[in-house]
Every structure is written in C-alpha cells, then in structure tokens.
Design an enzyme around this catalytic site. Structure first.
Site, PDB file in Angstrom:
ATOM      1  N   ASN A  51      32.938   5.909  87.639  1.00  0.00           N
ATOM      2  CA  ASN A  51      33.365   5.083  88.098  1.00  0.00           C
ATOM      3  C   ASN A  51      32.376   3.807  87.009  1.00  0.00           C
ATOM      4  O   ASN A  51      32.242   2.555  88.145  1.00  0.00           O
ATOM      5  CB  ASN A  51      33.324   4.970  89.343  1.00  0.00           C
ATOM      6  CG  ASN A  51      35.188   5.448  90.286  1.00  0.00           C
ATOM      7  OD1 ASN A  51      35.379   5.734  89.444  1.00  0.00           O
ATOM      8  ND2 ASN A  51      34.377   6.240  91.229  1.00  0.00           N
TER       9      ASN A  51
ATOM     10  N   HIS B  45      42.345   4.555 100.517  1.00  0.00           N
ATOM     11  CA  HIS B  45      41.896   5.151 100.361  1.00  0.00           C
ATOM     12  C   HIS B  45      41.308   5.942 102.160  1.00  0.00           C
ATOM     13  O   HIS B  45      41.800   5.788 102.739  1.00  0.00           O
ATOM     14  CB  HIS B  45      40.415   4.310  99.655  1.00  0.00           C
ATOM     15  CG  HIS B  45      39.216   5.436  99.454  1.00  0.00           C
ATOM     16  ND1 HIS B  45      37.988   5.932 100.691  1.00  0.00           N
ATOM     17  CD2 HIS B  45      38.626   5.891  98.160  1.00  0.00           C
ATOM     18  CE1 HIS B  45      37.465   7.119  99.529  1.00  0.00           C
ATOM     19  NE2 HIS B  45      37.361   7.116  98.445  1.00  0.00           N
TER      20      HIS B  45
ATOM     21  N   GLU C 245      43.772  -1.990  99.230  1.00  0.00           N
ATOM     22  CA  GLU C 245      42.915  -2.028  98.200  1.00  0.00           C
ATOM     23  C   GLU C 245      42.980  -3.772  97.197  1.00  0.00           C
ATOM     24  O   GLU C 245      44.209  -3.340  96.945  1.00  0.00           O
ATOM     25  CB  GLU C 245      42.735  -0.759  96.772  1.00  0.00           C
ATOM     26  CG  GLU C 245      42.156   0.403  98.061  1.00  0.00           C
ATOM     27  CD  GLU C 245      42.071   2.292  97.699  1.00  0.00           C
ATOM     28  OE1 GLU C 245      42.086   1.840  96.250  1.00  0.00           O
ATOM     29  OE2 GLU C 245      42.055   2.953  98.275  1.00  0.00           O
TER      30      GLU C 245
ATOM     31  N   SER D 175      42.834   3.174  93.761  1.00  0.00           N
ATOM     32  CA  SER D 175      41.342   3.708  92.832  1.00  0.00           C
ATOM     33  C   SER D 175      42.849   4.856  92.360  1.00  0.00           C
ATOM     34  O   SER D 175      41.641   5.385  91.613  1.00  0.00           O
ATOM     35  CB  SER D 175      40.399   4.200  93.941  1.00  0.00           C
ATOM     36  OG  SER D 175      41.401   5.812  95.271  1.00  0.00           O
TER      37      SER D 175
ATOM     38  N   ASP E 169      39.574  -3.975 100.381  1.00  0.00           N
ATOM     39  CA  ASP E 169      38.801  -2.912  99.439  1.00  0.00           C
ATOM     40  C   ASP E 169      38.851  -3.333  98.046  1.00  0.00           C
ATOM     41  O   ASP E 169      38.937  -3.068  97.509  1.00  0.00           O
ATOM     42  CB  ASP E 169      39.196  -1.412  99.647  1.00  0.00           C
ATOM     43  CG  ASP E 169      38.209  -0.496  99.404  1.00  0.00           C
ATOM     44  OD1 ASP E 169      37.399  -0.902  99.002  1.00  0.00           O
ATOM     45  OD2 ASP E 169      38.508   0.652 100.055  1.00  0.00           O
TER      46      ASP E 169
ATOM     47  N   HIS F 196      36.896  -0.666  93.412  1.00  0.00           N
ATOM     48  CA  HIS F 196      37.742  -0.795  91.923  1.00  0.00           C
ATOM     49  C   HIS F 196      37.226  -2.136  91.018  1.00  0.00           C
ATOM     50  O   HIS F 196      37.669  -1.952  89.935  1.00  0.00           O
ATOM     51  CB  HIS F 196      38.457   0.553  91.523  1.00  0.00           C
ATOM     52  CG  HIS F 196      37.900   1.423  92.335  1.00  0.00           C
ATOM     53  ND1 HIS F 196      37.439   2.613  91.312  1.00  0.00           N
ATOM     54  CD2 HIS F 196      38.392   2.229  93.060  1.00  0.00           C
ATOM     55  CE1 HIS F 196      37.503   3.316  92.350  1.00  0.00           C
ATOM     56  NE2 HIS F 196      37.945   3.252  92.907  1.00  0.00           N
TER      57      HIS F 196
ATOM     58  N   LYS G 117      29.768   1.517  91.681  1.00  0.00           N
ATOM     59  CA  LYS G 117      30.496   2.072  91.180  1.00  0.00           C
ATOM     60  C   LYS G 117      30.175   1.218  89.910  1.00  0.00           C
ATOM     61  O   LYS G 117      29.130   1.164  89.363  1.00  0.00           O
ATOM     62  CB  LYS G 117      32.451   1.551  91.520  1.00  0.00           C
ATOM     63  CG  LYS G 117      32.964   3.131  91.998  1.00  0.00           C
ATOM     64  CD  LYS G 117      34.089   2.648  93.151  1.00  0.00           C
ATOM     65  CE  LYS G 117      33.771   3.463  93.824  1.00  0.00           C
ATOM     66  NZ  LYS G 117      35.048   4.177  95.267  1.00  0.00           N
TER      67      LYS G 117
END
Ligand SMILES: *Cc1c(COP(=O)(O)O)cnc(C)c1O
Length: 404
Positions: free
Chosen positions: A48, A134, A185, A189, A214, A217, A248
């Site tokens: 990542n 997640h 998110e 992910s 979140d 990413h 990440k």
C-alpha cells in the site's frame, strides 16, 4: 503442552480444508516496485506504499535523526512518561494537512479506530457501518457496546432508512441523548471504489448524526494537497472524525485521528488504546511527519501525478468496467477462493507478486486478486501484468469473472 497443540490442530485443519490457510512469505528486500523472494526478484503489486515513500531518502533520514536524538524506544505511554517532540510535530503537521484543529497519533490505524469509537460511543448509542467496513471498525463497534446497524455498500437509501430508524428511536424519552455515528471508508481497501461522501455528509447533517471517515487508502492519493477524499470533495469542516493511517501512502507506521480540539482532548482522556499503550517509536513518528510534508510538496504532487497516470494506464489496458475506477486498488475478481490462489501462484511463476484476498478479508465466494498500483511502477511493469493476467485467466479451467 502436547494437548494444547492437539486442541489447535482441528482448527488449523479446518482452515486448510477450506482453502483458506495463510502463511507468512519471507522477503529479503525493502518495500519498492520489486521484492526479493529468496533468489527471485518479483514485481511487487502487494504493498500500500502508493507513492513509494517507504524507502524514500527524506523519510529514512528523518527516522535516523529521531533515533539519534530520542533513541530507539519511547519508554512508556505519553501520559506516563511525557510527550516528545516527534509526536507533537507529527500531530501539528497532520492537523494542518487535514485542515482540522488537532490530531492525535496512535501506534496503528487499528488502535486509532478502537480508541476513538470506544471513547465516543456506549450502550445507548447507534453505530452505522458500510457493509465493507474494515475489520478494525467492526471490532471497535462491537467493543463499544453501541447498537450496530450495517447498510448495503455505498447504498444511500439503505443508509437513510437506518438513520430514520435511529433518529426516531432517539426521540423517545429514554434515549434522548443517544448518539448516532456513521462510519465509512473514503476509498474501500479491498474493492478500490469510493464512498459517495458528499451525499453521506448531507444525510448525516439532516439526521443529526456524526460521521467518521476512514481515509486509510485516500490519504496521500486524493485531494489537491494529497490530504484525501474529504479534501478533494471540499468537505473539510463537515466531517467530525477522520482516521488516517501512516503506514500506507505515508510510508511509515501508525495511525491518527484528526478533528476538533475537544475530540482530541476527549481521546487523550478516554481512548484506552492511547492511554494504556506505549507511544509509537520516535523513528516512526518522525518518518510520518516527514511524509506529511513531502506529500504536500512539489515532489509529492509529482509522485501523485505519476500514480494517477499509472492508474489510468493500467485500467485502460485491462479495459471493460475497470476503466471507470480511480483508486490504486484494482480488485481482479475470481469468486472462488481456489481460483484466486491458483491465479496468484501462476502470476508468481511469471515474476509478479499479486496477493489473493480470501475470506475472512472479503466475504466467502468473493475472492479476488488485489492489485495495488504505485508511483514506483513503470509502464512496462503494468503492461506486463495486464498481459500476464489475461494469459493466466484464460488458462484457468474455471475461468474468471472480471468485475461483478
Ligand atoms: C490498513 C487499514 C486500517 C488499519 O491501519 P493500520 O495502521 O494498518 O493498523 C484501517 N482502515 C483501513 C481501511 C485500512 O485499510
């Protein structure tokens, strides 16, 4: 001890029997476009480290300096042993980056999620989660004691129905002070798609709920300064809680919560994964702070441009529904667990490290290869992988269903 191991054996056998056994693969190199597996060099599509910062000289230098000045370890939790400069500097940098009043760093994103959600919610509250959330947020929700409601992935109608229910429940006298927290998110992910954040913000405002995003990413990847999807969509100031991971695109390790001063003050007093855990090592905090500066610099903008060029290039090569997706995470769906593992093994033979993702990371029967693109990949790496994917899928007896 023999009976202890004997008690575990059937569990391990069951995992193996279901084709879900996992083991650690040993690699002998730093994280980059290539990884060294024993004698073999493989192209790496498993990390990542989207901007290639994990091995960047600026991060390494910051980490080394922090070790020289503050040592290898941090001694105790920050409330106990005092808070050193690298943590304060990281938090100031993160708050400025995210455009929030304050930030608090944790030893991991997982710990940040557990700490924040359990500090904010209790038995009389409701937590509303996207179906693909997640594991750290699912675990946090369970631990908080709040009532858990799950909405269909990115489905605004389903979310609104739950918010209506929660709002009505709250107006009953007994639960007048009940809180409602939505968690999503920004970039998912394992699916690589984005949440409809603008619409979710509108809904949470309409129903008087709070929102936690979140950005694991999206940080470093989206937004004019790389601060994430909240920045890209102009939603700064309208999201109560932002979760950032430092391991990440930021290339270091750790997690953080960004938000108002009162949120951070509450976490310092109530987040158990912060209070009862040794502070992250100085090197990790310093490397993350260097990454936050780098991501916002001209170099960061260039790396982001290279990443997005690679994303466009690879998706165009794969064609079909892939072309639409905008994040560096490309799910290549196989459905069956065994097919994902077989394709991953065949790609490995051809020199590509692409992990198979199976239950329980994704639902049963929704296995996939998870291809992770970075700024460090070159066009011929991407072309090579696209070609190899087509070949191994054609060879596989069950065939593959790309994109569902
Ligand atoms: C990786 C990840 C986390 C956890 O962060 P760590 O720092 O690795 O513990 C949280 N949320 C999402 C979506 C993630 O992908």
């Amino acid at each position: 001890m023999e009976s202890f191991d004997a008690a575990l054996a059937p569990q391990l056998d069951a995992i193996r029997g279901a084709g879900l056994y996992r083991n650690l693969r040993h690699i002998e190199s730093a994280c980059g476009a290539y990884v060294q597996f024993g004698a073999r060099t493989l192209l790496n599509f498993a990390s990542n480290d989207y901007l290639g910062l994990a091995s960047h000289p600026a991060l390494k230098e910051a980490a080394i300096k922090a070790v020289e000045q503050f040592g290898a370890g941090s001694g105790a939790s920050r409330l106990m042993s005092g808070s050193i400069a690298p943590h304060r500097e990281l938090e100031e940098a993160l708050a400025a980056f995210k455009g929030t009043e304050a930030a608090l760093s944790f030893s991991s994103g997982y710990a940040a999620a557990i700490g924040a959600i359990c500090a904010l919610l209790g038995n009389s509250d409701v937590i509303v989660l996207d179906k693909l959330m997640h594991a750290c947020v699912i675990d946090a929700a369970k631990l908080s004691g709040a009532e858990i409601r799950v909405f269909k992935h990115n489905d605004l109608n389903d979310l609104e129905a739950i918010l209506k229910w929660a709002d009505a429940r709250r107006t009953e006298a007994a639960t007048g002070k009940s809180r409602i927290l939505i968690v999503t998110e920004s970039v998912f992910s394992m699916d690589g798609d984005c949440a409809p954040l603008r619409e979710i913000v509108e809904l949470k405002e309409r129903y008087g709920a709070w929102l936690m995003v979140d950005e694991a990413h999206a940080t470093g990847v989206f937004g004019p300064t790389g601060a994430g999807l909240v920045e890209e969509l102009g939603l700064r100031g309208r999201v109560e809680i932002q979760l950032v991971t430092l391991g990440k695109a930021l290339g270091a390790a750790g997690g953080a919560i960004c938000g108002s001063r009162s949120l951070i003050d509450l976490l310092i007093n109530r987040a158990r994964s912060f209070i009862y855990s040794t502070a992250p090592v100085p090197a990790a905090a310093a490397a993350a702070a260097a990454a936050v500066q780098l991501v916002q610099s001209e170099t960061g903008a260039k790396l982001r441009e290279m990443l997005h060029q690679n994303i466009r290039f690879f998706r165009t090569h794969l064609g079909g529904a892939y072309v639409e997706l905008k994040s560096p995470i490309v799910p290549y769906r196989t459905g069956a667990e065994t097919a994902a593992s077989a394709l991953s093994a065949k790609l490995l033979e051809r020199g590509f490290f692409v992990p198979a993702v199976r239950y329980p990371t994704v639902p049963r029967g929704k296995a996939r290869l998870r291809i992770s693109l970075t700024a460090a990949h070159a066009p011929d790496h991407l072309e090579g992988l696209a070609r190899a994917l087509k070949q191994v899928s054609a060879e596989h007896p069950a065939g593959v269903a790309p994109q569902s």
